[in-house]
Design an enzyme around this catalytic site. Structure first.
Site, PDB file in Angstrom:
ATOM      1  N   HIS A  90     -16.631   9.556  48.597  1.00  0.00           N
ATOM      2  CA  HIS A  90     -16.505   9.251  47.174  1.00  0.00           C
ATOM      3  C   HIS A  90     -15.029   8.999  46.902  1.00  0.00           C
ATOM      4  O   HIS A  90     -14.175   9.338  47.713  1.00  0.00           O
ATOM      5  CB  HIS A  90     -17.056  10.383  46.294  1.00  0.00           C
ATOM      6  CG  HIS A  90     -16.251  11.641  46.350  1.00  0.00           C
ATOM      7  ND1 HIS A  90     -16.335  12.524  47.409  1.00  0.00           N
ATOM      8  CD2 HIS A  90     -15.325  12.145  45.496  1.00  0.00           C
ATOM      9  CE1 HIS A  90     -15.496  13.530  47.188  1.00  0.00           C
ATOM     10  NE2 HIS A  90     -14.864  13.329  46.034  1.00  0.00           N
ATOM     11  N   ASP A 129      -3.122   4.060  49.508  1.00  0.00           N
ATOM     12  CA  ASP A 129      -3.865   3.247  48.550  1.00  0.00           C
ATOM     13  C   ASP A 129      -4.975   2.453  49.222  1.00  0.00           C
ATOM     14  O   ASP A 129      -4.761   1.786  50.238  1.00  0.00           O
ATOM     15  CB  ASP A 129      -2.915   2.296  47.812  1.00  0.00           C
ATOM     16  CG  ASP A 129      -3.578   1.613  46.633  1.00  0.00           C
ATOM     17  OD1 ASP A 129      -4.417   2.257  45.964  1.00  0.00           O
ATOM     18  OD2 ASP A 129      -3.256   0.444  46.365  1.00  0.00           O
ATOM     19  N   HIS A 130      -6.159   2.542  48.628  1.00  0.00           N
ATOM     20  CA  HIS A 130      -7.361   1.860  49.118  1.00  0.00           C
ATOM     21  C   HIS A 130      -7.697   2.246  50.555  1.00  0.00           C
ATOM     22  O   HIS A 130      -8.129   1.410  51.350  1.00  0.00           O
ATOM     23  CB  HIS A 130      -7.239   0.339  48.951  1.00  0.00           C
ATOM     24  CG  HIS A 130      -7.391  -0.071  47.529  1.00  0.00           C
ATOM     25  ND1 HIS A 130      -6.348  -0.012  46.632  1.00  0.00           N
ATOM     26  CD2 HIS A 130      -8.464  -0.510  46.837  1.00  0.00           C
ATOM     27  CE1 HIS A 130      -6.769  -0.416  45.446  1.00  0.00           C
ATOM     28  NE2 HIS A 130      -8.057  -0.719  45.542  1.00  0.00           N
ATOM     29  N   HIS A 173     -11.425   8.396  44.168  1.00  0.00           N
ATOM     30  CA  HIS A 173     -10.682   8.803  42.981  1.00  0.00           C
ATOM     31  C   HIS A 173      -9.581   7.787  42.695  1.00  0.00           C
ATOM     32  O   HIS A 173      -9.065   7.143  43.608  1.00  0.00           O
ATOM     33  CB  HIS A 173     -10.020  10.172  43.176  1.00  0.00           C
ATOM     34  CG  HIS A 173     -10.988  11.288  43.339  1.00  0.00           C
ATOM     35  ND1 HIS A 173     -11.643  11.870  42.280  1.00  0.00           N
ATOM     36  CD2 HIS A 173     -11.419  11.937  44.448  1.00  0.00           C
ATOM     37  CE1 HIS A 173     -12.426  12.833  42.730  1.00  0.00           C
ATOM     38  NE2 HIS A 173     -12.314  12.892  44.047  1.00  0.00           N
ATOM     39  N   HIS A 187     -12.590   9.931  49.930  1.00  0.00           N
ATOM     40  CA  HIS A 187     -12.556  11.070  50.843  1.00  0.00           C
ATOM     41  C   HIS A 187     -13.890  11.788  50.826  1.00  0.00           C
ATOM     42  O   HIS A 187     -14.760  11.516  50.004  1.00  0.00           O
ATOM     43  CB  HIS A 187     -11.400  12.024  50.514  1.00  0.00           C
ATOM     44  CG  HIS A 187     -11.544  12.784  49.229  1.00  0.00           C
ATOM     45  ND1 HIS A 187     -10.838  13.922  48.965  1.00  0.00           N
ATOM     46  CD2 HIS A 187     -12.300  12.578  48.128  1.00  0.00           C
ATOM     47  CE1 HIS A 187     -11.136  14.386  47.770  1.00  0.00           C
ATOM     48  NE2 HIS A 187     -12.022  13.581  47.245  1.00  0.00           N
TER      49      HIS A 187
END
Length: 136
Positions: free
Chosen positions: A40, A80-81, A42, A15
């Site tokens: 970036h 996810d991803h 997480h 994000h």
């Protein structure tokens, strides 16, 4: 009798924290390195907790397999991803802060559990940074 059951989940996502209506300098001053135009990522950890009456027949508040399936369908598969800013419609006009991500997750899961049950989601953006939301 009432009890709270919890299920853990995990997803990875990228994000960028910024506001479209602010210039780069203001975004940089407020969001710092999280404002990187290249995004970036997480490794998010999630705890979904459901509180309700214990069913006298089953002994469950909620079947954890059902809760697991809801989390997979409403959270893991859609997030996810993914690049939250670009790939997830809920964040087209919503800054994907940990707080906003937790609220979006809560709304998606709450729509799938009985109204009489209470829901809390705790989202860890890092092992030291988390946010909890319970609909208030």
């Amino acid at each position: 009798m009432r009890a709270t059951v919890s299920r853990r989940a995990h997803f990875n996502a990228a994000h960028r924290l910024f506001r479209k209506d602010w210039d780069f300098e203001k975004n940089q001053a407020v969001f710092g390195k999280c404002n990187s135009p290249n995004f970036h990522g997480h490794n998010y950890e999630l705890i979904v907790s459901v509180t309700g009456d214990i069913d006298p027949e089953t002994g469950f508040v909620i079947d954890l397999k059902i809760l697991s399936d809801i989390i997979l369908e409403e959270v893991e598969n859609p997030l996810d991803h993914k690049n939250l800013n670009l790939d997830v419609p809920e964040f087209a006009d919503l800054n994907p802060t940990a707080e906003n991500i937790a609220v979006v997750i809560w709304n998606k899961v709450k729509n799938r559990i009985p109204n009489e049950m209470q829901l809390e989601v705790t989202l860890f953006e890092t092992p030291r940074n988390s946010v909890s939301y319970s609909g208030n």
